[in-house]
Write a protein that holds these residues in place. Structure first.
Motif, PDB file in Angstrom:
ATOM      1  N   ARG A 282      -7.203  14.734 -15.714  1.00 54.24           N
ATOM      2  CA  ARG A 282      -6.567  16.193 -15.796  1.00 54.24           C
ATOM      3  C   ARG A 282      -5.028  15.930 -15.829  1.00 54.24           C
ATOM      4  NH1 ARG A 282     -10.697  19.543 -13.323  1.00 54.24           N
ATOM      5  NH2 ARG A 282      -9.205  19.150 -11.338  1.00 54.24           N
ATOM      6  N   GLY A 283      -4.483  14.695 -15.393  1.00 50.80           N
ATOM      7  CA  GLY A 283      -3.121  14.530 -15.313  1.00 50.80           C
ATOM      8  C   GLY A 283      -2.420  15.232 -13.894  1.00 50.80           C
ATOM      9  N   GLU A 284      -3.470  15.412 -13.013  1.00 44.00           N
ATOM     10  CA  GLU A 284      -2.984  16.022 -11.717  1.00 44.00           C
ATOM     11  C   GLU A 284      -2.796  15.018 -10.580  1.00 44.00           C
ATOM     12  OE1 GLU A 284      -6.256  18.571 -10.414  1.00 44.00           O
ATOM     13  OE2 GLU A 284      -6.204  19.796 -12.517  1.00 44.00           O
ATOM     14  N   GLY A 285      -2.661  13.746 -10.803  1.00 44.97           N
ATOM     15  CA  GLY A 285      -2.404  12.444  -9.961  1.00 44.97           C
ATOM     16  C   GLY A 285      -3.349  11.818  -9.272  1.00 44.97           C
ATOM     17  N   PRO A 286      -2.622  11.302  -8.220  1.00 46.03           N
ATOM     18  CA  PRO A 286      -3.648  10.144  -7.462  1.00 46.03           C
ATOM     19  C   PRO A 286      -4.643  10.688  -6.247  1.00 46.03           C
ATOM     20  CG  PRO A 286      -1.423   9.879  -6.799  1.00 46.03           C
ATOM     21  CD  PRO A 286      -1.439  11.027  -8.023  1.00 46.03           C
ATOM     22  N   THR A 287      -5.644  10.120  -5.755  1.00 50.10           N
ATOM     23  CA  THR A 287      -6.181  10.693  -4.645  1.00 50.10           C
ATOM     24  C   THR A 287      -6.304   9.351  -3.631  1.00 50.10           C
ATOM     25  OG1 THR A 287      -7.328  12.309  -6.107  1.00 50.10           O
ATOM     26  CG2 THR A 287      -8.215  11.671  -4.009  1.00 50.10           C
ATOM     27  N   LEU A 288      -6.293   9.586  -2.412  1.00 51.97           N
ATOM     28  CA  LEU A 288      -6.606   8.592  -1.544  1.00 51.97           C
ATOM     29  C   LEU A 288      -8.028   8.795  -0.758  1.00 51.97           C
ATOM     30  CD1 LEU A 288      -5.945   5.980   0.198  1.00 51.97           C
ATOM     31  CD2 LEU A 288      -4.835   7.592   1.772  1.00 51.97           C
ATOM     32  N   VAL A 289      -8.792   7.781  -1.082  1.00 52.42           N
ATOM     33  CA  VAL A 289     -10.345   8.038  -0.574  1.00 52.42           C
ATOM     34  C   VAL A 289     -10.331   7.090   0.485  1.00 52.42           C
ATOM     35  CG1 VAL A 289     -12.861   8.457  -0.912  1.00 52.42           C
ATOM     36  CG2 VAL A 289     -11.100   9.339  -2.644  1.00 52.42           C
ATOM     37  N   GLU A 290     -10.961   7.388   1.724  1.00 52.20           N
ATOM     38  CA  GLU A 290     -11.424   6.562   2.593  1.00 52.20           C
ATOM     39  C   GLU A 290     -12.843   6.470   2.871  1.00 52.20           C
ATOM     40  OE1 GLU A 290     -10.942   5.652   7.500  1.00 52.20           O
ATOM     41  OE2 GLU A 290      -9.972   7.220   6.789  1.00 52.20           O
ATOM     42  N   CYS A 291     -13.568   5.484   2.413  1.00 52.22           N
ATOM     43  CA  CYS A 291     -15.057   5.400   2.393  1.00 52.22           C
ATOM     44  C   CYS A 291     -15.418   4.547   3.814  1.00 52.22           C
ATOM     45  CB  CYS A 291     -15.406   4.596   1.352  1.00 52.22           C
ATOM     46  SG  CYS A 291     -15.331   5.392  -0.321  1.00 52.22           S
ATOM     47  N   GLU A 292     -15.915   5.202   4.818  1.00 49.29           N
ATOM     48  CA  GLU A 292     -16.311   4.615   5.877  1.00 49.29           C
ATOM     49  C   GLU A 292     -17.501   3.774   5.764  1.00 49.29           C
ATOM     50  OE1 GLU A 292     -17.881   4.814  10.350  1.00 49.29           O
ATOM     51  OE2 GLU A 292     -16.921   6.629   9.659  1.00 49.29           O
ATOM     52  N   THR A 293     -17.794   2.301   5.756  1.00 46.76           N
ATOM     53  CA  THR A 293     -18.838   1.691   5.426  1.00 46.76           C
ATOM     54  C   THR A 293     -19.009   0.471   6.343  1.00 46.76           C
ATOM     55  OG1 THR A 293     -19.775   0.524   3.315  1.00 46.76           O
ATOM     56  CG2 THR A 293     -17.269   0.390   3.622  1.00 46.76           C
TER      57      THR A 293
ATOM     58  N   PHE B 299       0.869  -1.254  -0.166  1.00 52.11           N
ATOM     59  CA  PHE B 299      -0.002  -0.009   0.059  1.00 52.11           C
ATOM     60  C   PHE B 299       0.873   1.144   0.191  1.00 52.11           C
ATOM     61  CE2 PHE B 299      -2.128   3.079   3.025  1.00 52.11           C
ATOM     62  CZ  PHE B 299      -3.087   3.571   1.915  1.00 52.11           C
ATOM     63  N   TYR B 300       1.785   1.403   0.848  1.00 52.15           N
ATOM     64  CA  TYR B 300       2.730   2.556   1.076  1.00 52.15           C
ATOM     65  C   TYR B 300       3.571   2.550  -0.097  1.00 52.15           C
ATOM     66  CZ  TYR B 300       1.110   2.329   5.765  1.00 52.15           C
ATOM     67  OH  TYR B 300       0.034   2.340   6.970  1.00 52.15           O
ATOM     68  N   GLU B 301       4.089   1.664  -0.754  1.00 49.40           N
ATOM     69  CA  GLU B 301       5.028   1.563  -1.919  1.00 49.40           C
ATOM     70  C   GLU B 301       4.241   2.204  -3.059  1.00 49.40           C
ATOM     71  OE1 GLU B 301       6.766  -2.377  -2.685  1.00 49.40           O
ATOM     72  OE2 GLU B 301       7.301  -2.557  -0.699  1.00 49.40           O
ATOM     73  N   CYS B 302       2.837   1.835  -3.280  1.00 52.07           N
ATOM     74  CA  CYS B 302       2.303   2.463  -4.430  1.00 52.07           C
ATOM     75  C   CYS B 302       1.777   3.588  -4.315  1.00 52.07           C
ATOM     76  CB  CYS B 302       1.091   1.307  -4.592  1.00 52.07           C
ATOM     77  SG  CYS B 302       1.923  -0.454  -5.469  1.00 52.07           S
ATOM     78  N   LEU B 303       1.515   4.071  -2.836  1.00 42.38           N
ATOM     79  CA  LEU B 303       1.122   5.439  -2.674  1.00 42.38           C
ATOM     80  C   LEU B 303       2.399   6.167  -3.161  1.00 42.38           C
ATOM     81  CD1 LEU B 303      -0.820   5.634   0.648  1.00 42.38           C
ATOM     82  CD2 LEU B 303      -1.848   5.766  -1.496  1.00 42.38           C
ATOM     83  N   ASN B 304       3.518   5.771  -2.756  1.00 42.32           N
ATOM     84  CA  ASN B 304       4.666   6.603  -2.983  1.00 42.32           C
ATOM     85  C   ASN B 304       5.015   6.646  -4.814  1.00 42.32           C
ATOM     86  OD1 ASN B 304       7.514   7.791  -2.542  1.00 42.32           O
ATOM     87  ND2 ASN B 304       8.137   5.986  -3.317  1.00 42.32           N
ATOM     88  N   MET B 305       4.677   5.538  -5.423  1.00 40.71           N
ATOM     89  CA  MET B 305       5.126   5.271  -6.684  1.00 40.71           C
ATOM     90  C   MET B 305       4.000   6.286  -7.626  1.00 40.71           C
ATOM     91  SD  MET B 305       5.458   1.997  -9.309  1.00 40.71           S
ATOM     92  CE  MET B 305       5.980   2.584 -10.972  1.00 40.71           C
TER      93      MET B 305
ATOM     94  N   ALA C 243       2.422   8.713  -6.336  1.00 37.76           N
ATOM     95  CA  ALA C 243       2.411  10.429  -6.109  1.00 37.76           C
ATOM     96  C   ALA C 243       3.774  10.778  -7.046  1.00 37.76           C
ATOM     97  CB  ALA C 243       2.719  10.539  -4.746  1.00 37.76           C
ATOM     98  N   LEU C 244       4.851   9.812  -6.925  1.00 39.63           N
ATOM     99  CA  LEU C 244       6.068  10.305  -7.642  1.00 39.63           C
ATOM    100  C   LEU C 244       5.893  10.590  -9.294  1.00 39.63           C
ATOM    101  CD1 LEU C 244       9.343  10.478  -7.365  1.00 39.63           C
ATOM    102  CD2 LEU C 244       9.238   8.150  -7.619  1.00 39.63           C
ATOM    103  N   TYR C 245       5.022   9.630  -9.831  1.00 34.50           N
ATOM    104  CA  TYR C 245       4.758   9.638 -11.297  1.00 34.50           C
ATOM    105  C   TYR C 245       3.634  10.571 -11.542  1.00 34.50           C
ATOM    106  CZ  TYR C 245       8.607   6.427 -11.901  1.00 34.50           C
ATOM    107  OH  TYR C 245       9.838   6.143 -11.737  1.00 34.50           O
ATOM    108  N   LYS C 246       2.753  11.018 -10.654  1.00 28.73           N
ATOM    109  CA  LYS C 246       1.421  11.462 -10.945  1.00 28.73           C
ATOM    110  C   LYS C 246       0.318  10.734 -11.711  1.00 28.73           C
ATOM    111  CE  LYS C 246       0.945  16.186 -11.242  1.00 28.73           C
ATOM    112  NZ  LYS C 246       0.917  17.539 -11.678  1.00 28.73           N
TER     113      LYS C 246
END
Length: 426
Positions: free
Chosen positions: A306-317, A233-239, A241-244
């Motif tokens: 638009r090429g502005e990169g990733p987003t992390l969304v936490e859905c409480e369900t 999870f953390y490795e992929c968040l980093n990648m 964000a790094l490459y948008k």
């Protein structure tokens, strides 16, 4: 080498140790997963710190949104959009209820993980996507596949292990895949789908920026709260964000990782905070409210396109059944289950549609009847479909499309009748 720090720590278990070291007290969990109302922008670290410290505004559900919007006479959706959302959520719920029946009748084997209660997340995100956008799921993947457009026949047949399934009966409950619909799985182990999703997003960016193709495809990766303590999870968040990369990481936080409470297993239970730590927006949303999920999803998907990169969304369900159909669901408190059952996302959407005169009770009942018939027909189709042949057992093992490699004589091994001896009982 001894240090001043280590010198102050006596041997474990000694009387001195018990006297010098105070008992460990866990910090009390927050009263609820308090929602972020921030826009999907990356704030500065100083503003982010103060925003996180001050953020204490409660999540509101569909009912509260109705009250707010009545004042301005502004609706969140059109009638057509509302009916699409309702039909998709009813399909997910009805399909999973039928799966439970078929599992207990012995039509399905292995572990079957149902999605009841979480429909607002799948519908809220996937119904905004195009066919060329990609979805990556977990072992709780039936409804994601249905929302992405895989037919109820194909999903049910896969659960029955039949050749008419979307993976020809070789995937089963936890491995739904469809190249046609860019449904990339279905992964049994937690976290293993996130690198695949990150790779799919990298493909979109490569096509656009290197190959100069007209490609604005995005990828949505679904996973649970238990996955968020894993390294992938953390490795992929980093990648990402790094490459948008054009990817949305969607945490379906149903508060329980099998039988482990999220509050007991995570040092900071507010997962959305991990987004800004990697330089991407992190947002919390009420995952029992399809309209709120949809609004957050719209902005996240638009940013990605638009090429502005990733987003992390936490859905409480919350899941309304046990972890799987083999789970008696005895660990969760009855009051907790009742609290979330009262916030059923389908009931809430139905209330919104009727109160805002977007649909009548009769129109919604017509949809429910249509879906019931669709699911019944899917069961009949799956039950009547043939089992995979013996030769199929050896397929998709190696790159050789026919099966298990080529023998010294240049012929496919799977064509040798003696090669499959011993597999008849499998």
């Amino acid at each position: 080498m001894a240090t001043s720090f280590s010198a102050t720590l006596p041997l474990h278990g000694s009387q001195e140790n018990r006297l010098l070291l105070p008992p460990i007290r866990l910090a009390p969990p927050p009263p609820s997963f308090l929602g972020s109302t921030r826009s999907l922008t990356v704030p500065s670290s100083r503003r982010l710190y103060h925003a996180h410290a001050a953020r204490r505004s409660p999540v509101v559900g569909v009912q509260e949104v109705v009250k707010e919007k009545k004042v301005t006479n502004s609706l969140l959706i059109t009638k057509e959009e509302g009916l699409v959302l309702y039909e998709d959520m009813i399909l997910g719920r009805s399909f999973e209820d039928m799966c439970a029946q078929m599992y207990y009748r012995g039509k399905m084997f292995g572990f079957v993980h149902l999605y009841n209660g979480q429909e607002a997340v799948s519908t809220g995100f996937i119904k905004l996507l195009t066919q060329s956008d990609s979805v990556v799921s977990t072992y709780r993947d039936h409804v994601h596949a249905l929302s992405k457009g895989v037919s109820a026949r194909a999903v049910m047949s896969e659960l029955f292990g039949k050749v008419t399934g979307c993976c020809r009966g070789q995937g089963g409950s936890m491995h739904m895949f469809s190249k046609e619909h860019n449904m990339l799985g279905g992964f049994a182990f937690i976290g293993e789908g996130i690198p695949v999703a990150t790779g799919a997003a990298f493909t979109s960016k490569y096509k656009r920026e290197v190959l100069k193709q007209d490609c604005d495809d995005v990828t949505v990766a679904f996973f649970g709260d238990g996955t968020c303590n894993n390294g992938q999870f953390y490795e992929c968040l980093n990648m990402a964000a790094l490459y948008k990369l054009p990817i949305i990481f969607v945490v379906e936080n149903n508060l329980w990782a099998i039988g482990m409470s999220h509050l007991r297993s995570t040092s900071d239970p507010e997962i959305w905070k991990k987004g800004p730590a990697f330089g991407m927006p992190g947002v919390h949303v009420d995952g029992m409210d399809v309209l709120k999920v949809r609004e957050v999803a719209k902005e996240a998907v638009t940013r990605a396109r638009r090429g502005e990169g990733p987003t992390l969304v936490e859905c409480e369900t919350y899941r309304f059944r046990g972890h799987s159909l083999a789970d008696p669901d005895e660990l969760r408190d009855a009051a907790e289950k009742a609290k979330y059952a009262a916030r059923d996302p389908i009931t809430a959407l139905k209330k919104y549609l009727v109160e805002n005169k977007l649909a009548s009770e009769g129109e919604l009942k017509t949809i429910e009847k249509k879906i019931d018939e669709l699911v019944e027909e899917a069961v009949e189709f799956a039950d009547a479909s043939p089992q995979p042949g013996r030769s199929q057992l050896l397929e998709n093992v190696f790159a050789d499309p026919k099966g298990f490699g080529i023998g010294p004589d240049g012929r496919y091994r799977c064509e040798d009748p003696k090669f499959t001896e011993g597999t008849a009982q499998v």
